[in-house]
Design a protein around this motif. Structure first.
Motif, PDB file in Angstrom:
ATOM      1  N   GLU A  85     -11.404 -49.393  13.034  1.00 14.21           N
ATOM      2  CA  GLU A  85     -10.470 -48.287  12.868  1.00 14.21           C
ATOM      3  C   GLU A  85      -9.093 -48.665  13.379  1.00 14.21           C
ATOM      4  O   GLU A  85      -8.949 -49.448  14.311  1.00 14.21           O
ATOM      5  N   MET A  86      -8.067 -48.080  12.756  1.00 10.32           N
ATOM      6  CA  MET A  86      -6.695 -48.315  13.192  1.00 10.32           C
ATOM      7  C   MET A  86      -6.476 -47.662  14.555  1.00 10.32           C
ATOM      8  O   MET A  86      -7.008 -46.594  14.835  1.00 10.32           O
ATOM      9  N   PRO A  87      -5.696 -48.314  15.442  1.00  8.86           N
ATOM     10  CA  PRO A  87      -5.459 -47.742  16.774  1.00  8.86           C
ATOM     11  C   PRO A  87      -4.748 -46.397  16.697  1.00  8.86           C
ATOM     12  O   PRO A  87      -3.868 -46.188  15.864  1.00  8.86           O
ATOM     13  N   ASP A  88      -5.161 -45.476  17.555  1.00  8.21           N
ATOM     14  CA  ASP A  88      -4.560 -44.152  17.653  1.00  8.21           C
ATOM     15  C   ASP A  88      -4.228 -43.899  19.115  1.00  8.21           C
ATOM     16  O   ASP A  88      -5.116 -43.853  19.964  1.00  8.21           O
ATOM     17  N   ARG A  89      -2.931 -43.770  19.409  1.00  6.69           N
ATOM     18  CA  ARG A  89      -2.514 -43.572  20.796  1.00  6.69           C
ATOM     19  C   ARG A  89      -3.057 -42.272  21.373  1.00  6.69           C
ATOM     20  O   ARG A  89      -3.272 -42.177  22.589  1.00  6.69           O
ATOM     21  N   LYS A  90      -3.279 -41.273  20.539  1.00  6.31           N
ATOM     22  CA  LYS A  90      -3.797 -40.008  21.039  1.00  6.31           C
ATOM     23  C   LYS A  90      -5.296 -40.082  21.319  1.00  6.31           C
ATOM     24  O   LYS A  90      -5.827 -39.266  22.060  1.00  6.31           O
ATOM     25  N   ARG A  91      -5.972 -41.028  20.704  1.00 12.39           N
ATOM     26  CA  ARG A  91      -7.409 -41.205  20.907  1.00 12.39           C
ATOM     27  C   ARG A  91      -7.696 -42.677  21.207  1.00 12.39           C
ATOM     28  O   ARG A  91      -8.225 -43.407  20.377  1.00 12.39           O
ATOM     29  N   PRO A  92      -7.334 -43.133  22.382  1.00 12.18           N
ATOM     30  CA  PRO A  92      -7.545 -44.556  22.705  1.00 12.18           C
ATOM     31  C   PRO A  92      -9.029 -44.889  22.811  1.00 12.18           C
ATOM     32  O   PRO A  92      -9.839 -44.069  23.242  1.00 12.18           O
ATOM     33  N   VAL A  93      -9.363 -46.093  22.411  1.00 16.98           N
ATOM     34  CA  VAL A  93     -10.739 -46.583  22.472  1.00 16.98           C
ATOM     35  C   VAL A  93     -10.789 -47.718  23.479  1.00 16.98           C
ATOM     36  O   VAL A  93     -10.040 -48.683  23.373  1.00 16.98           O
TER      37      VAL A  93
END
Length: 252
Positions: A173-181
């Motif tokens: 998945e593409m990185p999402d700053r609001k939902r960090p993995v």
């Protein structure tokens, strides 16, 4: 002689080519291109260059073409080659790694490149896979299935592959700053306590301690930043920790 691409070297370029041929270690293709340019500059025909330098007519044509339309460096250097597309995608490569780390088939002491290639044909939609492709992917992951000192997986079955694909889908998945993995793991640490007052460090003297007590093991959580599939670590590159804590340890 090819009139369209006539080679006319300057004195500086001639000296550079002569020095290139006189000494140093260079690729044989580069040396032959230098000989082609010098011979063409001297007025030799393409047929004479082909027989004298022992190259094909197309090599003579391409070398003169690069020099006339480019420069001396372009004529001497190799053109970038795109190469073939990678046979295995990121998910298939992860499956190959998991298979190589699992137990070999019944009746076999270890995995071979041929066995791994055949197993990947069964597990994927590839009609065939060469042993060289398997060897390169294992080498990139620093895997040697014929050695015993390695991390192993007990069995690669449907349940394991399904769980592995869930993790790979998350990594893709593409990185999402609001939902960090982040990756969570536990690191065993031995707790150590001081028995005697240690000698503090000072210029020219290291921190010293002569006696300590073992206070038992403890597991500390580690959080590391996720990396996307296909993002490879270069030699010396390390993953940056985003939330790792460890207890203070004593040197002795």
């Amino acid at each position: 002689m090819n009139v369209r691409y006539r080679v006319d070297l300057s004195q500086v370029e001639r000296d550079q080519l002569v020095a290139l041929l006189a000494g140093g270690k260079h690729a044989s293709r580069k040396l032959k291109r230098a000989q082609i340019l010098l011979a063409a500059d001297a007025g030799a025909s393409d047929e004479t260059i082909v027989s004298g330098v022992a190259v094909s007519g197309s090599t003579v044509y391409r070398t003169k073409h690069r020099f006339v339309l480019g420069n001396l460096e372009a004529a001497l250097s190799e053109e970038p080659r795109p190469g073939a597309e990678r046979k295995l995608c990121g998910r298939e490569e992860a499956l190959l790694v998991a298979t190589a780390c699992s137990a070999p088939p019944a009746g076999r002491a270890r995995w071979t490149l041929e066995l791994l290639a055949g197993e990947m044909v069964k597990l994927t939609e590839h009609a065939g896979l060469s042993r060289e492709t398997v060897r390169r992917r294992l080498a990139e992951n620093d895997l040697k299935p014929w050695r015993k000192d390695m991390w192993c997986i007990a069995k690669v079955d449907g349940n394991y592959v399904a769980r592995m694909e869930d993790v790979l889908d998350l990594y893709a998945e593409m990185p999402d700053r609001k939902r960090p993995v982040v990756c969570f793991d536990e690191s065993p640490t031995q707790l150590i306590g001081e028995v005697r007052q240690p000698v503090p460090a000072r210029p020219g003297v290291l921190f010293r301690t002569c006696q300590f007590s073992i206070s038992g093991p403890m597991r500390w959580p580690d959080f590391t930043r996720r990396r996307r599939i296909g993002q490879r670590l270069q030699p010396g590159d390390q993953q940056k920790d985003v939330g790792k804590q460890r207890p203070a340890q004593c040197t002795h």
